[in-house]
Scaffold this motif. Structure first.
Motif, PDB file in Angstrom:
ATOM      1  N   LEU A 134       0.808  -1.212   0.000  1.00 39.56           N
ATOM      2  CA  LEU A 134       0.000   0.000   0.000  1.00 39.56           C
ATOM      3  C   LEU A 134       0.850   1.273   0.000  1.00 39.56           C
ATOM      4  N   GLY A 135       2.148   1.123   0.224  1.00 44.14           N
ATOM      5  CA  GLY A 135       3.039   2.276   0.232  1.00 44.14           C
ATOM      6  C   GLY A 135       2.822   3.191   1.425  1.00 44.14           C
ATOM      7  N   VAL A 136       2.364   2.612   2.527  1.00 46.56           N
ATOM      8  CA  VAL A 136       2.080   3.393   3.735  1.00 46.56           C
ATOM      9  C   VAL A 136       3.371   3.602   4.521  1.00 46.56           C
ATOM     10  N   ASP A 137       3.576   4.830   4.966  1.00 42.20           N
ATOM     11  CA  ASP A 137       4.705   5.143   5.839  1.00 42.20           C
ATOM     12  C   ASP A 137       4.323   4.726   7.257  1.00 42.20           C
ATOM     13  N   TYR A 138       5.116   3.862   7.866  1.00 44.14           N
ATOM     14  CA  TYR A 138       4.784   3.363   9.201  1.00 44.14           C
ATOM     15  C   TYR A 138       6.041   3.109  10.001  1.00 44.14           C
ATOM     16  N   ALA A 143      -9.893   2.816   5.390  1.00 44.95           N
ATOM     17  CA  ALA A 143      -9.582   3.293   6.740  1.00 44.95           C
ATOM     18  C   ALA A 143      -8.405   4.269   6.704  1.00 44.95           C
ATOM     19  N   PHE A 144      -7.374   3.943   5.918  1.00 45.04           N
ATOM     20  CA  PHE A 144      -6.248   4.864   5.780  1.00 45.04           C
ATOM     21  C   PHE A 144      -6.711   6.183   5.170  1.00 45.04           C
ATOM     22  N   THR A 185      -1.762   6.494   0.638  1.00 47.29           N
ATOM     23  CA  THR A 185      -1.331   5.192   0.144  1.00 47.29           C
ATOM     24  C   THR A 185      -0.922   5.350  -1.309  1.00 47.29           C
ATOM     25  N   ALA A 186      -0.034   4.475  -1.743  1.00 48.08           N
ATOM     26  CA  ALA A 186       0.464   4.557  -3.130  1.00 48.08           C
ATOM     27  C   ALA A 186      -0.190   3.516  -4.014  1.00 48.08           C
ATOM     28  N   ALA A 187      -1.006   2.657  -3.432  1.00 49.11           N
ATOM     29  CA  ALA A 187      -1.573   1.542  -4.181  1.00 49.11           C
ATOM     30  C   ALA A 187      -3.012   1.830  -4.596  1.00 49.11           C
ATOM     31  N   PRO A 188      -3.525   1.081  -5.573  1.00 48.99           N
ATOM     32  CA  PRO A 188      -4.938   1.218  -5.952  1.00 48.99           C
ATOM     33  C   PRO A 188      -5.862   0.820  -4.805  1.00 48.99           C
TER      34      PRO A 188
END
Length: 114
Positions: free
Chosen positions: A43-47, A99-100, A107-110
């Protein structure tokens, strides 16, 4: 133990996306932690990942904090989302991405998994 609970609470509040896990994001040390890392990375989420194997007080403390018995544990904007099964099911249904988005996390994803 209250010092550990205070530290955990501060980490949860200070990081938009936080994963208590076994191992690190670059080297998960259990299959469940690895699955959640793969989803977040897809998802390309920064975590931030916190390795509970480095400190037994944190490992046990996070279970008490969330009242959830297993690791990994994902928090988004201070809210406990769940463990591996819940995160995976939410991802597959597109609910995790929503939710994000609802919480302002990029997010970077579809929207739907490939």
């Amino acid at each position: 133990m209250s010092d550990v609970q205070t530290w955990i609470e501060n980490e949860v509040k200070s990081n938009d996306v936080l994963l208590f896990m076994k191992g690190t994001p670059t080297f998960p040390q259990c299959g469940f932690s690895s699955q959640v890392v793969q989803i977040l990375d897809y998802l390309g989420v920064d975590y931030k990942g916190i390795n509970v194997l480095e400190n037994m007080d944190i490992r046990e403390g996070v279970k008490q904090f969330s009242e959830w018995p297993t690791i990994p544990q994902l928090y988004v904007k201070g809210e406990f989302i769940g463990g591996c099964d819940i995160v995976r099911e939410m991802f597959q249904a597109g609910e995790l991405q929503s939710a994000f988005s609802e919480k302002g996390i990029a997010t970077a994803a579809p929207a739907q998994p490939a």
